[in-house]
Scaffold this motif. Structure first.
Motif, PDB file in Angstrom:
ATOM      1  N   LEU A 149      38.284  49.126  52.340  1.00  0.00           N
ATOM      2  CA  LEU A 149      37.061  48.820  51.592  1.00  0.00           C
ATOM      3  C   LEU A 149      37.298  48.845  50.087  1.00  0.00           C
ATOM      4  CD1 LEU A 149      34.415  50.785  53.665  1.00  0.00           C
ATOM      5  CD2 LEU A 149      34.502  48.308  53.321  1.00  0.00           C
ATOM      6  N   VAL A 150      38.058  49.816  49.622  1.00  0.00           N
ATOM      7  CA  VAL A 150      38.318  49.892  48.181  1.00  0.00           C
ATOM      8  C   VAL A 150      39.267  48.774  47.759  1.00  0.00           C
ATOM      9  CG1 VAL A 150      39.303  51.298  46.335  1.00  0.00           C
ATOM     10  CG2 VAL A 150      37.852  52.353  48.041  1.00  0.00           C
ATOM     11  N   ALA A 151      40.269  48.475  48.584  1.00  0.00           N
ATOM     12  CA  ALA A 151      41.241  47.444  48.224  1.00  0.00           C
ATOM     13  C   ALA A 151      40.615  46.049  48.209  1.00  0.00           C
ATOM     14  CB  ALA A 151      42.413  47.469  49.200  1.00  0.00           C
ATOM     15  N   PRO A 154      37.593  44.462  43.384  1.00  0.00           N
ATOM     16  CA  PRO A 154      38.470  44.478  42.194  1.00  0.00           C
ATOM     17  C   PRO A 154      38.471  45.874  41.568  1.00  0.00           C
ATOM     18  CG  PRO A 154      36.432  43.309  41.728  1.00  0.00           C
ATOM     19  CD  PRO A 154      36.402  43.667  43.176  1.00  0.00           C
ATOM     20  N   TYR A 155      39.359  46.731  42.050  1.00  0.00           N
ATOM     21  CA  TYR A 155      39.377  48.126  41.587  1.00  0.00           C
ATOM     22  C   TYR A 155      40.376  48.364  40.462  1.00  0.00           C
ATOM     23  CZ  TYR A 155      43.707  48.845  44.210  1.00  0.00           C
ATOM     24  OH  TYR A 155      44.985  48.760  44.657  1.00  0.00           O
ATOM     25  N   HIS A 156      41.228  47.411  40.166  1.00  0.00           N
ATOM     26  CA  HIS A 156      42.291  47.609  39.177  1.00  0.00           C
ATOM     27  C   HIS A 156      41.793  48.005  37.788  1.00  0.00           C
ATOM     28  CE1 HIS A 156      45.187  46.309  42.101  1.00  0.00           C
ATOM     29  NE2 HIS A 156      44.475  45.220  42.334  1.00  0.00           N
ATOM     30  N   PRO A 157      40.666  47.457  37.314  1.00  0.00           N
ATOM     31  CA  PRO A 157      40.223  47.874  35.964  1.00  0.00           C
ATOM     32  C   PRO A 157      39.674  49.300  35.907  1.00  0.00           C
ATOM     33  CG  PRO A 157      39.189  45.794  36.624  1.00  0.00           C
ATOM     34  CD  PRO A 157      39.891  46.331  37.806  1.00  0.00           C
ATOM     35  N   TYR A 158      39.444  49.919  37.059  1.00  0.00           N
ATOM     36  CA  TYR A 158      38.808  51.232  37.077  1.00  0.00           C
ATOM     37  C   TYR A 158      39.802  52.280  37.588  1.00  0.00           C
ATOM     38  CZ  TYR A 158      35.009  47.906  37.022  1.00  0.00           C
ATOM     39  OH  TYR A 158      34.206  46.851  36.720  1.00  0.00           O
ATOM     40  N   PRO A 159      40.272  53.163  36.723  1.00  0.00           N
ATOM     41  CA  PRO A 159      41.269  54.157  37.132  1.00  0.00           C
ATOM     42  C   PRO A 159      40.778  55.093  38.233  1.00  0.00           C
ATOM     43  CG  PRO A 159      40.986  54.178  34.740  1.00  0.00           C
ATOM     44  CD  PRO A 159      39.960  53.254  35.309  1.00  0.00           C
ATOM     45  N   ALA A 160      39.493  55.308  38.320  1.00  0.00           N
ATOM     46  CA  ALA A 160      38.974  56.213  39.347  1.00  0.00           C
ATOM     47  C   ALA A 160      39.298  55.701  40.741  1.00  0.00           C
ATOM     48  CB  ALA A 160      37.462  56.372  39.179  1.00  0.00           C
ATOM     49  N   TYR A 161      39.213  54.393  40.928  1.00  0.00           N
ATOM     50  CA  TYR A 161      39.510  53.842  42.249  1.00  0.00           C
ATOM     51  C   TYR A 161      41.010  53.830  42.542  1.00  0.00           C
ATOM     52  CZ  TYR A 161      34.651  52.701  42.641  1.00  0.00           C
ATOM     53  OH  TYR A 161      33.288  52.794  42.707  1.00  0.00           O
ATOM     54  N   GLY A 162      41.810  53.842  41.500  1.00  0.00           N
ATOM     55  CA  GLY A 162      43.252  54.005  41.702  1.00  0.00           C
ATOM     56  C   GLY A 162      43.557  55.357  42.336  1.00  0.00           C
ATOM     57  N   TRP A 163      42.838  56.403  41.882  1.00  0.00           N
ATOM     58  CA  TRP A 163      43.003  57.729  42.473  1.00  0.00           C
ATOM     59  C   TRP A 163      42.535  57.733  43.930  1.00  0.00           C
ATOM     60  CZ3 TRP A 163      45.474  62.008  42.596  1.00  0.00           C
ATOM     61  CH2 TRP A 163      44.964  63.097  43.282  1.00  0.00           C
ATOM     62  N   VAL A 164      41.416  57.100  44.192  1.00  0.00           N
ATOM     63  CA  VAL A 164      40.899  57.040  45.557  1.00  0.00           C
ATOM     64  C   VAL A 164      41.896  56.307  46.458  1.00  0.00           C
ATOM     65  CG1 VAL A 164      39.027  56.170  47.012  1.00  0.00           C
ATOM     66  CG2 VAL A 164      38.500  57.198  44.804  1.00  0.00           C
TER      67      VAL A 164
END
Length: 165
Positions: A58-60, A63-73
């Motif tokens: 779901l997260v992938a 577009p999560y790349h601009p948000y570092p929080a989703y990188g952690w998730v």
């Protein structure tokens, strides 16, 4: 010392004709443990694998790349998903019995407690970032909110596994 040669057998044996010979003799010992599949540990691990796949899918998909929080998730979800698969395979193929020098109950306890803590941080990060990174009602908002709920469910599953040990 005179008794030593009489007690040692130097005769070699050959396999009986018609017996299948394995090129990798260690693979014969890898037998799946079907009783493990019926255990609560296996059921919780399978649930973790399904929910973990759901979270990072779901997260992938957003577009999560601009948000570092989703990188952690994503890091937490993928890393712990792969670790759960590895532990499941270890127990399913009874490799934990062959690696008897590893204290497996302690390893599972440490893994489950650390995974529960990491998933709590992932849930807090994901749920705090949904509102600020997407518009309410958009497809990205819905997927991120669903990922946040899935992380929470996954954390509950992980906590149950910690308690059951």
């Amino acid at each position: 010392m005179s008794e030593f040669p009489s007690k040692v057998s130097t005769q070699t044996s050959t396999p009986a004709p018609g017996t299948p010979r394995s090129t990798l003799p260690g693979l014969r010992a890898l037998r799946p443990d079907l009783r493990f599949l019926r255990s609560s540990l296996a059921a919780l691990m399978l649930l973790e694998m399904v929910l973990g796949l759901l979270v990072w899918a779901l997260v992938a998909d957003t577009p999560y790349h601009p948000y570092p929080a989703y990188g952690w998730v994503m890091f937490v979800a993928v890393t712990l998903w792969l670790a759960t698969i590895i532990l499941f395979v270890l127990y399913f193929l009874q490799l934990h019995v062959k690696l008897y020098m590893v204290p497996w109950p302690l390893v599972l306890l440490i893994f489950n407690v650390s995974a529960a803590i990491l998933y709590i941080t992932g849930f807090i990060t994901c749920s705090a970032s949904v509102q600020s990174t997407s518009h309410r009602g958009s497809l990205s908002y819905n997927k991120r909110a669903a990922a946040s709920v899935s992380v929470r469910d996954f954390d509950l599953c992980e906590s149950r596994r910690c308690i059951s040990h």
